[in-house]
Design a protein around this motif. Structure first.
Motif, PDB file in Angstrom:
ATOM      1  N   THR A 108      19.586  10.081  -7.954  1.00  0.00           N
ATOM      2  CA  THR A 108      20.040  10.192  -6.571  1.00  0.00           C
ATOM      3  C   THR A 108      19.335   9.212  -5.651  1.00  0.00           C
ATOM      4  O   THR A 108      19.658   9.125  -4.471  1.00  0.00           O
ATOM      5  N   GLY A 109      18.329   8.474  -6.172  1.00  0.00           N
ATOM      6  CA  GLY A 109      17.585   7.522  -5.358  1.00  0.00           C
ATOM      7  C   GLY A 109      16.295   8.074  -4.789  1.00  0.00           C
ATOM      8  O   GLY A 109      15.587   7.371  -4.061  1.00  0.00           O
ATOM      9  N   ALA A 110      15.951   9.330  -5.102  1.00  0.00           N
ATOM     10  CA  ALA A 110      14.717   9.930  -4.606  1.00  0.00           C
ATOM     11  C   ALA A 110      13.522   9.421  -5.404  1.00  0.00           C
ATOM     12  O   ALA A 110      13.600   9.237  -6.617  1.00  0.00           O
ATOM     13  N   ILE A 111      12.399   9.210  -4.714  1.00  0.00           N
ATOM     14  CA  ILE A 111      11.179   8.702  -5.342  1.00  0.00           C
ATOM     15  C   ILE A 111      10.208   9.847  -5.597  1.00  0.00           C
ATOM     16  O   ILE A 111      10.007  10.714  -4.747  1.00  0.00           O
ATOM     17  N   SER A 112       9.594   9.851  -6.777  1.00  0.00           N
ATOM     18  CA  SER A 112       8.502  10.773  -7.075  1.00  0.00           C
ATOM     19  C   SER A 112       7.300   9.983  -7.560  1.00  0.00           C
ATOM     20  O   SER A 112       7.449   8.945  -8.206  1.00  0.00           O
ATOM     21  N   THR A 113       6.110  10.454  -7.244  1.00  0.00           N
ATOM     22  CA  THR A 113       4.864   9.760  -7.576  1.00  0.00           C
ATOM     23  C   THR A 113       4.312  10.252  -8.899  1.00  0.00           C
ATOM     24  O   THR A 113       4.206  11.459  -9.132  1.00  0.00           O
ATOM     25  N   ILE A 114       3.961   9.302  -9.772  1.00  0.00           N
ATOM     26  CA  ILE A 114       3.347   9.627 -11.060  1.00  0.00           C
ATOM     27  C   ILE A 114       1.834   9.571 -10.957  1.00  0.00           C
ATOM     28  O   ILE A 114       1.121  10.413 -11.499  1.00  0.00           O
ATOM     29  N   TYR A 115       1.310   8.549 -10.242  1.00  0.00           N
ATOM     30  CA  TYR A 115      -0.139   8.341 -10.194  1.00  0.00           C
ATOM     31  C   TYR A 115      -0.501   7.658  -8.879  1.00  0.00           C
ATOM     32  O   TYR A 115       0.129   6.677  -8.487  1.00  0.00           O
ATOM     33  N   ASN A 116      -1.502   8.183  -8.176  1.00  0.00           N
ATOM     34  CA  ASN A 116      -2.050   7.565  -6.978  1.00  0.00           C
ATOM     35  C   ASN A 116      -3.352   6.845  -7.335  1.00  0.00           C
ATOM     36  O   ASN A 116      -4.259   7.459  -7.908  1.00  0.00           O
ATOM     37  N   PHE A 117      -3.427   5.560  -7.012  1.00  0.00           N
ATOM     38  CA  PHE A 117      -4.630   4.811  -7.349  1.00  0.00           C
ATOM     39  C   PHE A 117      -5.779   5.216  -6.429  1.00  0.00           C
ATOM     40  O   PHE A 117      -5.619   5.253  -5.195  1.00  0.00           O
ATOM     41  N   PRO A 118      -6.954   5.516  -7.009  1.00  0.00           N
ATOM     42  CA  PRO A 118      -8.081   5.988  -6.192  1.00  0.00           C
ATOM     43  C   PRO A 118      -8.778   4.872  -5.422  1.00  0.00           C
ATOM     44  O   PRO A 118      -9.509   5.135  -4.477  1.00  0.00           O
ATOM     45  N   GLU A 119      -8.585   3.613  -5.820  1.00  0.00           N
ATOM     46  CA  GLU A 119      -9.195   2.474  -5.149  1.00  0.00           C
ATOM     47  C   GLU A 119      -8.328   1.251  -5.414  1.00  0.00           C
ATOM     48  O   GLU A 119      -7.429   1.291  -6.246  1.00  0.00           O
ATOM     49  N   PHE A 120      -8.603   0.165  -4.694  1.00  0.00           N
ATOM     50  CA  PHE A 120      -7.778  -1.029  -4.866  1.00  0.00           C
ATOM     51  C   PHE A 120      -8.097  -1.722  -6.176  1.00  0.00           C
ATOM     52  O   PHE A 120      -9.255  -1.941  -6.515  1.00  0.00           O
ATOM     53  N   HIS A 121      -7.056  -2.064  -6.921  1.00  0.00           N
ATOM     54  CA  HIS A 121      -7.140  -2.918  -8.091  1.00  0.00           C
ATOM     55  C   HIS A 121      -5.990  -3.924  -7.992  1.00  0.00           C
ATOM     56  O   HIS A 121      -4.946  -3.628  -7.414  1.00  0.00           O
ATOM     57  N   SER A 122      -6.181  -5.088  -8.587  1.00  0.00           N
ATOM     58  CA  SER A 122      -5.117  -6.078  -8.518  1.00  0.00           C
ATOM     59  C   SER A 122      -3.863  -5.611  -9.231  1.00  0.00           C
ATOM     60  O   SER A 122      -2.778  -6.118  -8.987  1.00  0.00           O
TER      61      SER A 122
ATOM     62  N   PRO B   9       0.830  -1.207   0.000  1.00  0.00           N
ATOM     63  CA  PRO B   9       0.000   0.000   0.000  1.00  0.00           C
ATOM     64  C   PRO B   9       0.860   1.251   0.000  1.00  0.00           C
ATOM     65  O   PRO B   9       2.040   1.182  -0.301  1.00  0.00           O
ATOM     66  N   GLY B  10       0.276   2.367   0.390  1.00  0.00           N
ATOM     67  CA  GLY B  10       1.000   3.621   0.392  1.00  0.00           C
ATOM     68  C   GLY B  10       0.398   4.597  -0.598  1.00  0.00           C
ATOM     69  O   GLY B  10      -0.580   4.309  -1.285  1.00  0.00           O
ATOM     70  N   GLY B  11       0.961   5.777  -0.667  1.00  0.00           N
ATOM     71  CA  GLY B  11       0.438   6.814  -1.536  1.00  0.00           C
ATOM     72  C   GLY B  11      -0.660   7.617  -0.859  1.00  0.00           C
ATOM     73  O   GLY B  11      -1.071   7.348   0.276  1.00  0.00           O
ATOM     74  N   THR B  12      -1.167   8.614  -1.563  1.00  0.00           N
ATOM     75  CA  THR B  12      -2.152   9.539  -1.012  1.00  0.00           C
ATOM     76  C   THR B  12      -3.407   8.830  -0.521  1.00  0.00           C
ATOM     77  O   THR B  12      -3.950   9.149   0.538  1.00  0.00           O
ATOM     78  N   ASN B  13      -3.886   7.836  -1.291  1.00  0.00           N
ATOM     79  CA  ASN B  13      -5.138   7.164  -0.965  1.00  0.00           C
ATOM     80  C   ASN B  13      -4.948   5.818  -0.276  1.00  0.00           C
ATOM     81  O   ASN B  13      -5.918   5.110  -0.023  1.00  0.00           O
ATOM     82  N   LYS B  14      -3.683   5.448  -0.020  1.00  0.00           N
ATOM     83  CA  LYS B  14      -3.332   4.191   0.655  1.00  0.00           C
ATOM     84  C   LYS B  14      -3.624   2.958  -0.194  1.00  0.00           C
ATOM     85  O   LYS B  14      -3.582   1.835   0.300  1.00  0.00           O
ATOM     86  N   TYR B  15      -3.941   3.133  -1.482  1.00  0.00           N
ATOM     87  CA  TYR B  15      -4.221   2.006  -2.372  1.00  0.00           C
ATOM     88  C   TYR B  15      -3.060   1.717  -3.320  1.00  0.00           C
ATOM     89  O   TYR B  15      -3.207   0.952  -4.261  1.00  0.00           O
ATOM     90  N   GLY B  16      -1.932   2.354  -3.087  1.00  0.00           N
ATOM     91  CA  GLY B  16      -0.782   2.145  -3.941  1.00  0.00           C
ATOM     92  C   GLY B  16      -0.561   3.303  -4.897  1.00  0.00           C
ATOM     93  O   GLY B  16      -1.427   4.165  -5.069  1.00  0.00           O
ATOM     94  N   PHE B  17       0.612   3.305  -5.527  1.00  0.00           N
ATOM     95  CA  PHE B  17       0.947   4.400  -6.430  1.00  0.00           C
ATOM     96  C   PHE B  17       1.973   3.944  -7.446  1.00  0.00           C
ATOM     97  O   PHE B  17       2.702   2.975  -7.234  1.00  0.00           O
ATOM     98  N   LEU B  18       2.008   4.639  -8.565  1.00  0.00           N
ATOM     99  CA  LEU B  18       3.001   4.441  -9.617  1.00  0.00           C
ATOM    100  C   LEU B  18       4.121   5.450  -9.381  1.00  0.00           C
ATOM    101  O   LEU B  18       3.864   6.642  -9.231  1.00  0.00           O
ATOM    102  N   TYR B  19       5.381   4.950  -9.312  1.00  0.00           N
ATOM    103  CA  TYR B  19       6.480   5.835  -8.943  1.00  0.00           C
ATOM    104  C   TYR B  19       7.627   5.742  -9.938  1.00  0.00           C
ATOM    105  O   TYR B  19       7.725   4.813 -10.735  1.00  0.00           O
ATOM    106  N   GLU B  20       8.522   6.712  -9.864  1.00  0.00           N
ATOM    107  CA  GLU B  20       9.786   6.681 -10.582  1.00  0.00           C
ATOM    108  C   GLU B  20      10.898   7.122  -9.640  1.00  0.00           C
ATOM    109  O   GLU B  20      10.642   7.748  -8.605  1.00  0.00           O
ATOM    110  N   VAL B  21      12.125   6.769  -9.973  1.00  0.00           N
ATOM    111  CA  VAL B  21      13.279   7.047  -9.122  1.00  0.00           C
ATOM    112  C   VAL B  21      14.312   7.825  -9.923  1.00  0.00           C
ATOM    113  O   VAL B  21      14.663   7.429 -11.035  1.00  0.00           O
ATOM    114  N   ASN B  22      14.801   8.926  -9.360  1.00  0.00           N
ATOM    115  CA  ASN B  22      15.827   9.695 -10.075  1.00  0.00           C
ATOM    116  C   ASN B  22      17.215   9.165  -9.750  1.00  0.00           C
ATOM    117  O   ASN B  22      17.362   8.274  -8.906  1.00  0.00           O
TER     118      ASN B  22
END
Length: 315
Positions: free
Chosen positions: A66-80, A51-64
């Motif tokens: 330096t190792g820092a994480i940025s969020t591309i998309y926060n899932f609004p609900e749980f999907h497999s 889990p994690g992200g704004t809605n706690k249902y997971g998120f799509l991320y990328e890493v620069n």
């Protein structure tokens, strides 16, 4: 350079001969942890973290770099598909498979952050059971699993919406091909199955352009590794590289390479402190540096679980 961009560029040229040989001992590599997840930035990282992200249902991320994480998309609900691996096209759109209603569908997440359902499968035996692979023509490849008959296959979704079964198998070919496939320049597809094969510890398989199915390698368990869940990656020399989620020197998984003469080498065995249980594909930069993630190991977060790491292996 973003790691997810490397992922798109990592399916490179090369072919592999067919055969069975024992694995070799690990060779010298430089292993580095470049990010440890702590629970607030996601557990079990796969490019999509849940889990994690704004809605706690997971998120799509990328890493620069330096190792820092940025969020591309926060899932609004749980999907497999929050447990799947995304594939990216040249325009920056991501493609993933996941649940829709009671069925499975293929989605596209655009650069504008909006998602779109491309196709919905009402028969579970025909639906994607793996991460997706996309070629330059826009075709999407995925594996299928029929849990009633224990038959498995690889299918292709064309841009016009047509689904074609390219190959199917059962028995010693390997069971449960959850990793999906990669596409070689000669039109062959390569993938892994997490169980089955000669030793029942999983296989690496090949499907040529004519649809012929062949087992490339049978995992032997123990130090050789087992449960090869992550999708394969082909480097610039035509070697197949991948991970096993279990096995190795400490039982916490391995990173391995199978060269064009079908020699298998363990590049790294995880010990828990440096990560454990890799499920993600490897991302390989032009200089041969490998990046990926582990579902476990590293820092301890809530419920006394370890949260996973992002690691780098330099040649």
């Amino acid at each position: 350079m973003r790691l997810l961009k490397i992922a798109y560029n990592s399916l490179l040229c090369g072919t592999i001969l067919i055969g069975l040989i024992p694995c070799q001992h690990a060779v010298a590599q430089t292993f580095t942890i470049i990010h440890e997840f702590d629970g607030t930035d996601g557990y079990h990282p796969y490019g999509l973290a849940y889990p994690g992200g704004t809605n706690k249902y997971g998120f799509l991320y990328e890493v620069n770099p330096t190792g820092a994480i940025s969020t591309i998309y926060n899932f609004p609900e749980f999907h497999s598909f929050t447990l799947a691996t995304p594939v990216r096209d040249p325009a920056g759109n991501f493609y993933i498979s996941g649940s829709v209603n009671a069925n499975t569908g293929i989605y596209r997440i655009g650069v504008n952050g909006l998602s779109r359902l491309l196709i919905e499968f009402t028969n579970a035996a025909e639906a994607p059971a793996s991460p997706l692979t996309r070629d330059k023509a826009g075709n999407i490849y995925f594996t299928t699993i029929d849990l009633l008959s224990f038959h498995y296959g690889v299918s292709r979704l064309s841009p016009d919406g047509t689904v074609t079964v390219l190959a199917s198998w059962s028995g010693d070919g390997g069971d449960f091909p959850y990793s999906g496939v990669i596409l070689a320049p000669d039109g062959s597809l390569y993938g892994t199955a997490i169980e089955g094969g000669a030793y029942d510890y999983g296989t690496v398989y090949k499907i040529d352009a004519l649809g012929n199915f062949t087992v490339v390698y049978n995992f032997q368990g123990g130090a050789d590794g087992n449960w090869p869940y992550g999708r394969l990656t082909m480097d610039t020399d035509g070697n197949l590289c991948g991970t096993t989620s279990y096995g190795g020197a400490s039982g916490d998984g391995t990173v391995y390479k199978i060269d064009t003469t079908v020699n298998k080498t363990i590049l790294h065995s995880f010990n828990g402190n440096d990560g454990s249980n890799p499920y993600s594909p490897l991302l390989i930069s032009p200089d041969g540096t490998i990046f990926s993630t582990n579902a476990g190991g590293g820092k301890t977060c809530s419920f006394r679980l370890t949260c996973g790491v992002i690691f780098r292996i330099q040649p």
